[in-house]
Scaffold this active site. Structure first.
Site, mmCIF file in Angstrom:
data_model
loop_
_atom_site.group_PDB
_atom_site.id
_atom_site.type_symbol
_atom_site.label_atom_id
_atom_site.label_comp_id
_atom_site.label_asym_id
_atom_site.label_seq_id
_atom_site.Cartn_x
_atom_site.Cartn_y
_atom_site.Cartn_z
ATOM 1 N N CYS A 136 1.283 -0.733 -0.369
ATOM 2 C CA CYS A 136 -0.187 -0.144 -0.072
ATOM 3 C C CYS A 136 1.210 1.253 0.251
ATOM 4 O O CYS A 136 1.719 1.563 0.920
ATOM 5 C CB CYS A 136 -0.832 -0.456 1.452
ATOM 6 S SG CYS A 136 -1.722 1.666 1.505
ATOM 7 N N CYS A 138 0.130 4.822 0.745
ATOM 8 C CA CYS A 138 -0.403 5.168 1.169
ATOM 9 C C CYS A 138 -0.831 5.510 2.842
ATOM 10 O O CYS A 138 -1.539 6.001 3.399
ATOM 11 C CB CYS A 138 -2.132 5.376 1.092
ATOM 12 S SG CYS A 138 -2.283 5.772 -0.859
ATOM 13 N N CYS A 155 -0.842 -5.251 -1.271
ATOM 14 C CA CYS A 155 -2.986 -5.081 -1.844
ATOM 15 C C CYS A 155 -3.171 -6.458 -2.107
ATOM 16 O O CYS A 155 -1.998 -6.684 -3.285
ATOM 17 C CB CYS A 155 -2.586 -3.801 -3.070
ATOM 18 S SG CYS A 155 -3.890 -3.019 -4.195
ATOM 19 N N CYS A 157 -4.778 -5.441 0.786
ATOM 20 C CA CYS A 157 -4.624 -5.363 2.024
ATOM 21 C C CYS A 157 -5.505 -6.066 3.247
ATOM 22 O O CYS A 157 -6.924 -6.723 2.790
ATOM 23 C CB CYS A 157 -4.301 -4.084 3.103
ATOM 24 S SG CYS A 157 -6.112 -2.713 2.541
ATOM 25 N N CYS A 166 -10.929 0.168 2.085
ATOM 26 C CA CYS A 166 -9.768 0.618 1.296
ATOM 27 C C CYS A 166 -8.880 2.575 1.371
ATOM 28 O O CYS A 166 -9.482 3.203 2.071
ATOM 29 C CB CYS A 166 -10.094 0.649 -0.197
ATOM 30 S SG CYS A 166 -8.300 0.824 -0.789
#
Length: 201
Positions: A136, A138, A155, A157, A166
């Protein structure tokens, strides 16, 4: 720049949240702009998520006020710019195809602002090239290699697989205030909307 775009989207998203609340949308959405830099992993991400239980919130294990220096063996170390671009092109196609298929499988939607999934997909592709897995993009990690091995934030996750949550706003349920109608995105759109090809250093 992606950062300016991020700020613009935040402003519009906040306005939409207020409107969504007035319509009694049954979700609690938190919008934040997440920026972190790290060579090819540099990315500005947009995240919207429902507050997670404390047991699911991962924080740095380092004592407050200290910094950890971690060495990471990148999978793309030693590659020429041309070799890395070939791998990036392949990863971008793979992650775009995966995202479109997973959207269909989970009956979710892309964000109304298609640059959001584009930036996230590009980040996933860059992690796939650099780390060997679509971690991920982010979130901030003290040790990316450890996270990849654990698999929790690879991902899709665990929160997405178990509860359709998400963090990156890549896969949105229909009741999410930011969910659009789109269920497909092309590689060309990902490149264009994410600001172009992966950066080279």
């Amino acid at each position: 720049s992606i950062l300016l775009h991020c700020s613009s989207f935040c402003s519009r998203a906040k306005a939409k949240m207020v409107n969504a609340r007035s319509k009694r949308v049954s979700i609690t959405t938190v919008l934040s702009a997440v920026f972190f830099a790290g060579g090819h992993d540099s990315l500005v991400g947009i995240s919207a998520f429902s507050p997670a239980p404390a047991s699911l919130m991962r924080v740095s294990s380092a004592p407050r006020g200290t910094h950890q220096t971690l060495s990471m063996t990148r999978k793309d170390d030693g590659l020429t710019d041309e070799e890395r671009q070939v791998k990036m092109d392949k990863a971008l196609k793979a992650m775009t195809a995966f995202s479109n298929k997973y959207i269909e499988k989970t009956d979710t939607k892309y964000c109304t602002d298609m640059s959001v999934p584009a930036v996230v997909i590009k980040g996933l592709a860059e992690h796939k090239v650099a780390l060997g897995a679509p971690l991920c993009p982010c979130r901030f990690y003290d040790d990316k290699e450890k996270e990849v091995k654990e698999g929790y934030w690879n991902c899709p996750c665990v929160p997405m697989r178990e509860r359709k949550e998400c963090h990156c706003m890549l896969f949105l349920t229909e009741d999410n205030a930011f969910a659009g109608d789109q269920t497909k995105i092309t590689v060309e759109e990902v490149i264009k909307l994410s600001g172009g090809a992966a950066s080279q250093e």
